[in-house]
Scaffold this active site. Structure first.
Site, PDB file in Angstrom:
ATOM      1  N   LYS A  54     -11.766  23.621  -3.385  1.00 23.94           N
ATOM      2  CA  LYS A  54     -10.513  23.456  -4.122  1.00 23.94           C
ATOM      3  C   LYS A  54      -9.800  24.798  -4.263  1.00 23.94           C
ATOM      4  CE  LYS A  54     -12.372  19.359  -6.412  1.00 23.94           C
ATOM      5  NZ  LYS A  54     -13.091  18.790  -7.565  1.00 23.94           N
ATOM      6  N   GLN A  98     -14.828  20.654 -13.430  1.00 26.52           N
ATOM      7  CA  GLN A  98     -15.651  19.902 -12.478  1.00 26.52           C
ATOM      8  C   GLN A  98     -16.704  19.071 -13.212  1.00 26.52           C
ATOM      9  OE1 GLN A  98     -15.069  19.732  -9.197  1.00 26.52           O
ATOM     10  NE2 GLN A  98     -16.800  18.394  -8.807  1.00 26.52           N
ATOM     11  N   ASP A 121      -6.506  16.261 -12.558  1.00 26.22           N
ATOM     12  CA  ASP A 121      -7.467  15.218 -12.176  1.00 26.22           C
ATOM     13  C   ASP A 121      -6.966  13.831 -12.583  1.00 26.22           C
ATOM     14  OD1 ASP A 121      -9.827  15.859 -10.794  1.00 26.22           O
ATOM     15  OD2 ASP A 121     -10.713  16.802 -12.562  1.00 26.22           O
TER      16      ASP A 121
HETATM   17  N1  GUN Z   1     -16.763  15.231  -9.705  1.00 28.71           N
HETATM   18  C1  GUN Z   1     -16.746  14.297  -8.732  1.00 28.71           C
HETATM   19  N2  GUN Z   1     -15.473  13.969  -8.419  1.00 28.71           N
HETATM   20  C2  GUN Z   1     -14.667  14.706  -9.223  1.00 28.71           C
HETATM   21  C3  GUN Z   1     -13.267  14.814  -9.363  1.00 28.71           C
HETATM   22  O1  GUN Z   1     -12.478  14.150  -8.696  1.00 28.71           O
HETATM   23  N3  GUN Z   1     -12.843  15.705 -10.290  1.00 28.71           N
HETATM   24  C4  GUN Z   1     -13.685  16.432 -11.044  1.00 28.71           C
HETATM   25  N4  GUN Z   1     -13.154  17.267 -11.957  1.00 28.71           N
HETATM   26  N5  GUN Z   1     -14.997  16.363 -10.951  1.00 28.71           N
HETATM   27  C5  GUN Z   1     -15.488  15.501 -10.028  1.00 28.71           C
END
Ligand code: GUN
Length: 299
Positions: A54, A98, A121
């Site tokens: 990311k 995350q 998100d």
């Molecule tokens: N963990 C697994 N998928 C995601 C996601 O799309 N966003 C975040 N923040 N954590 C995750």
């Protein structure tokens, strides 16, 4: 030979990234650099790799990007204090914490502490609500379902069809994928079934689908005979399973598979996404699109 049209996640994600990069350059010309802050708590290897990709994508888009890495032993109060600081920081337009968070930290509480305007998100209850009432100019939409919709549009274009009126079946009712995916399909006038682990005769339900979305986290659960001939299949699963042989370090090899048995399903489907190289690529691209959108709205 597979009959299905193969959806190339990398190529479609690259298109999104190119558009976001161009728009970000224009925004920088007006004095606003989109800023993304990622927050990683602990040292889970999969999470580390997701967060790194990311950050890398954010830099490639010309964003300001910062990663906050906190120890596994971080308290909920410390994490909330960081979120508050990022909420107040005018250089930051997107905040991504995350998941999963270590035991002892209340994830819902942390997600609700993020300013909804910076919630790239799309997990904050305000954004969940805005999506469900169709306020798309104000909502931030979860990245994986948003990316899946772009792939569906590509598939429809390739097959010369449209989404309106189609039977869509989403397998999996998570807050991250299944539920928002169902909302997006409904907005596009599909007839939506949200199936899950307690659904009776899941193969028969899946066979009704013109649009079949698998988001369950079960390796190759969806078999070829679950797929209606000509259906568009979107495979959201990313499952690591045992491979064949050992690697250079002598460790057993692993490989990634989706929730769909690809080879079988590709014989029957009209279009299908591969794993890897499918929806996963789109998730990171849509995070960049959401960060750009949040920056535009703030400007
Ligand atoms: N963990 C697994 N998928 C995601 C996601 O799309 N966003 C975040 N923040 N954590 C995750």
């Amino acid at each position: 030979m597979a009959k299905a049209y193969g959806l190339d996640g990398k190529a479609i994600a690259d298109e999104v990234i190119a558009r976001v990069s161009a728009d970000a350059a224009a925004l920088r010309g007006r004095g606003v650099t989109p800023g993304l802050a990622t927050v990683l708590v602990g040292a889970d290897p999969a999470s580390q790799s997701y967060v790194a990709s990311k950050g890398k994508a954010a830099k490639a888009c010309g964003f300001h990007s910062e990663q906050h890495t906190l120890a596994e032993t971080t308290s909920e109060a410390e994490l909330l204090a960081l979120v508050e600081k990022l909420n107040r920081d005018p250089a930051i337009h997107g905040i991504l914490v995350q998941l999963p968070l270590p035991k002892g930290i209340d994830s819902a509480r942390v997600l609700e502490a993020i300013d909804p305007r910076k919630d790239v998100d799309g997990f904050h209850p305000i954004n969940v609500g805005l999506l469900s009432i169709g306020e798309m100019d104000r909502a931030l939409v979860p990245c994986t379902p948003a990316g899946s919709m772009i792939m569906l549009d590509k598939a429809c274009a390739a097959l010369g069809t449209t989404l309106a009126g189609k039977e869509a079946v989403v397998i999996g009712r998570s807050n991250i994928v299944g539920k928002p995916m169902a909302q997006l399909l409904l907005q596009r006038h599909c007839t939506v079934t949200l199936a899950h682990s307690r659904t009776h005769d899941l193969p028969a339900v899946a066979r009704r689908a013109d649009i079949l979305v698998a988001a369950v986290g079960q390796p190759e659960m969806v078999r070829g005979d679950w797929v209606k001939p000509g259906a568009i299949v979107i495979d959201v699963g990313i499952n690591r399973v045992a491979g064949q042989g050992v690697d250079a370090a002598g460790k057993p090899k692993t490989r990634l598979v989706g929730d769909v048995a690809y080879a079988e399903a590709a014989e029957v489907a009209g279009a299908i996404t591969p794993v890897p190289g499918g929806v996963g690529r789109m998730t990171v691209a849509m995070l960049m699109a959401n960060t750009l959108e949040a920056a535009k709205r703030s400007a």
